[in-house]
Design a protein around this motif. Structure first.
Motif, PDB file in Angstrom:
ATOM      1  N   TYR A   7       8.491  23.777 -35.759  1.00 58.15           N
ATOM      2  CA  TYR A   7       8.155  24.821 -36.696  1.00 58.15           C
ATOM      3  C   TYR A   7       6.773  24.720 -36.970  1.00 58.15           C
ATOM      4  N   SER A   8       5.972  23.857 -36.281  1.00 61.26           N
ATOM      5  CA  SER A   8       4.581  23.860 -36.721  1.00 61.26           C
ATOM      6  C   SER A   8       3.755  25.288 -36.372  1.00 61.26           C
ATOM      7  N   SER A   9       4.047  25.647 -35.207  1.00 55.28           N
ATOM      8  CA  SER A   9       3.436  26.978 -34.994  1.00 55.28           C
ATOM      9  C   SER A   9       3.532  28.134 -35.867  1.00 55.28           C
ATOM     10  N   TYR A  10       4.759  28.026 -36.449  1.00 60.46           N
ATOM     11  CA  TYR A  10       5.175  29.118 -37.335  1.00 60.46           C
ATOM     12  C   TYR A  10       4.549  28.827 -38.797  1.00 60.46           C
ATOM     13  N   MET A  11       4.438  27.527 -39.125  1.00 63.39           N
ATOM     14  CA  MET A  11       3.958  27.227 -40.581  1.00 63.39           C
ATOM     15  C   MET A  11       2.177  27.523 -40.516  1.00 63.39           C
ATOM     16  N   SER A  12       1.740  27.021 -39.277  1.00 60.54           N
ATOM     17  CA  SER A  12       0.343  27.437 -39.186  1.00 60.54           C
ATOM     18  C   SER A  12      -0.290  28.650 -39.227  1.00 60.54           C
ATOM     19  N   ILE A  13       0.611  29.561 -38.669  1.00 62.66           N
ATOM     20  CA  ILE A  13       0.361  30.989 -38.743  1.00 62.66           C
ATOM     21  C   ILE A  13       0.548  31.627 -40.088  1.00 62.66           C
ATOM     22  N   ALA A  14       1.692  30.821 -40.661  1.00 61.40           N
ATOM     23  CA  ALA A  14       2.122  31.384 -42.142  1.00 61.40           C
ATOM     24  C   ALA A  14       0.825  31.184 -43.144  1.00 61.40           C
ATOM     25  N   ILE A  15       0.471  29.870 -42.724  1.00 58.84           N
ATOM     26  CA  ILE A  15      -0.568  29.261 -43.664  1.00 58.84           C
ATOM     27  C   ILE A  15      -2.006  29.971 -43.595  1.00 58.84           C
ATOM     28  N   LEU A  16      -2.211  30.701 -42.463  1.00 55.90           N
ATOM     29  CA  LEU A  16      -3.463  31.334 -42.018  1.00 55.90           C
ATOM     30  C   LEU A  16      -3.296  32.699 -42.839  1.00 55.90           C
ATOM     31  N   ALA A  17      -2.189  33.237 -42.710  1.00 56.43           N
ATOM     32  CA  ALA A  17      -1.728  34.674 -43.402  1.00 56.43           C
ATOM     33  C   ALA A  17      -1.805  34.535 -44.733  1.00 56.43           C
TER      34      ALA A  17
ATOM     35  N   VAL B 178       6.512  34.679 -25.159  1.00 55.06           N
ATOM     36  CA  VAL B 178       5.016  35.279 -25.062  1.00 55.06           C
ATOM     37  C   VAL B 178       4.229  34.847 -26.333  1.00 55.06           C
ATOM     38  N   ASP B 179       3.232  34.443 -26.171  1.00 58.54           N
ATOM     39  CA  ASP B 179       2.379  33.830 -27.228  1.00 58.54           C
ATOM     40  C   ASP B 179       1.894  35.116 -28.228  1.00 58.54           C
ATOM     41  N   LEU B 180       2.773  35.894 -28.909  1.00 57.55           N
ATOM     42  CA  LEU B 180       2.465  37.099 -29.952  1.00 57.55           C
ATOM     43  C   LEU B 180       1.779  36.327 -31.205  1.00 57.55           C
ATOM     44  N   TYR B 181       1.917  34.830 -31.464  1.00 59.29           N
ATOM     45  CA  TYR B 181       1.262  34.402 -32.521  1.00 59.29           C
ATOM     46  C   TYR B 181      -0.387  34.470 -32.354  1.00 59.29           C
ATOM     47  N   LEU B 182      -0.855  34.663 -31.331  1.00 60.32           N
ATOM     48  CA  LEU B 182      -2.111  34.738 -30.810  1.00 60.32           C
ATOM     49  C   LEU B 182      -2.796  35.785 -31.404  1.00 60.32           C
ATOM     50  N   ALA B 183      -1.900  36.995 -31.360  1.00 61.89           N
ATOM     51  CA  ALA B 183      -2.341  38.224 -32.107  1.00 61.89           C
ATOM     52  C   ALA B 183      -2.433  38.042 -33.541  1.00 61.89           C
ATOM     53  N   ALA B 184      -1.460  37.518 -34.352  1.00 61.08           N
ATOM     54  CA  ALA B 184      -1.727  37.331 -35.745  1.00 61.08           C
ATOM     55  C   ALA B 184      -2.771  36.367 -36.007  1.00 61.08           C
ATOM     56  N   VAL B 185      -3.154  35.383 -35.278  1.00 60.26           N
ATOM     57  CA  VAL B 185      -4.237  34.485 -35.309  1.00 60.26           C
ATOM     58  C   VAL B 185      -5.533  35.347 -35.293  1.00 60.26           C
ATOM     59  N   PHE B 186      -5.624  36.080 -34.421  1.00 60.88           N
ATOM     60  CA  PHE B 186      -6.824  36.988 -34.082  1.00 60.88           C
ATOM     61  C   PHE B 186      -6.897  37.879 -35.285  1.00 60.88           C
ATOM     62  N   ALA B 187      -5.884  38.772 -35.636  1.00 54.89           N
ATOM     63  CA  ALA B 187      -5.916  39.456 -36.929  1.00 54.89           C
ATOM     64  C   ALA B 187      -6.411  39.056 -38.238  1.00 54.89           C
ATOM     65  N   PHE B 188      -5.495  37.606 -38.262  1.00 58.94           N
ATOM     66  CA  PHE B 188      -5.752  37.223 -39.793  1.00 58.94           C
ATOM     67  C   PHE B 188      -7.111  36.179 -39.751  1.00 58.94           C
ATOM     68  N   GLY B 189      -7.408  35.742 -38.532  1.00 55.87           N
ATOM     69  CA  GLY B 189      -8.598  35.053 -38.591  1.00 55.87           C
ATOM     70  C   GLY B 189      -9.961  36.221 -38.766  1.00 55.87           C
ATOM     71  N   VAL B 190      -9.792  37.039 -38.230  1.00 55.17           N
ATOM     72  CA  VAL B 190     -10.774  38.185 -38.388  1.00 55.17           C
ATOM     73  C   VAL B 190     -10.904  38.585 -39.812  1.00 55.17           C
ATOM     74  N   ARG B 191      -9.920  39.059 -40.395  1.00 57.37           N
ATOM     75  CA  ARG B 191      -9.954  39.360 -41.786  1.00 57.37           C
ATOM     76  C   ARG B 191     -10.345  38.222 -42.642  1.00 57.37           C
ATOM     77  N   LEU B 192      -9.777  36.874 -42.469  1.00 54.52           N
ATOM     78  CA  LEU B 192     -10.304  35.965 -43.233  1.00 54.52           C
ATOM     79  C   LEU B 192     -11.731  35.819 -43.340  1.00 54.52           C
TER      80      LEU B 192
END
Length: 115
Positions: free
Chosen positions: A27-37, A82-96
């Protein structure tokens, strides 16, 4: 109203340090992206407060919907292989980083007005 996201961030960090919560590795990848969001939403709330258009209902709903959406995106991507989490990392990272840059600029402008 700038205190709401800051208190929430401080409370979350404090609870995370006090409570010894172990997240299973799967669950670490889910938690990391949730924390970033969640961080994106917190810094967006701080930015909105500095720009004097903070709305607590928008902040709270955005916090939960962004966090859940990001975790769901990571889960769906994992299920599809598919590494869809990368899209969220990019989007939230840019916004952050945009929010942090704007907060810095707004604080510097307020500092210049005071002196």
């Amino acid at each position: 109203m700038i205190w709401i996201p800051i208190v929430g961030l401080a409370l979350g960090i404090s609870l995370g340090l006090i409570l010894n919560v172990n997240i299973p590795l799967q669950y670490s990848s889910y938690m990391s992206i949730a924390i970033l969001a969640a961080l994106d939403t917190v810094f967006g709330g701080i930015r909105a407060s500095l720009e004097r258009h903070f709305d607590s209902s928008v902040f709270i709903s955005g916090f939960f919907s962004n966090t859940l959406l990001a975790a769901l995106l990571a889960y769906i991507g994992s299920e599809l292989g598919v590494d869809l989490y990368l899209a969220a990392v990019f989007a939230f990272g840019v916004r952050l980083f945009n929010n942090i840059a704007t907060i810095r600029r707004l604080l510097m402008q307020k500092g210049k007005k005071v002196s």
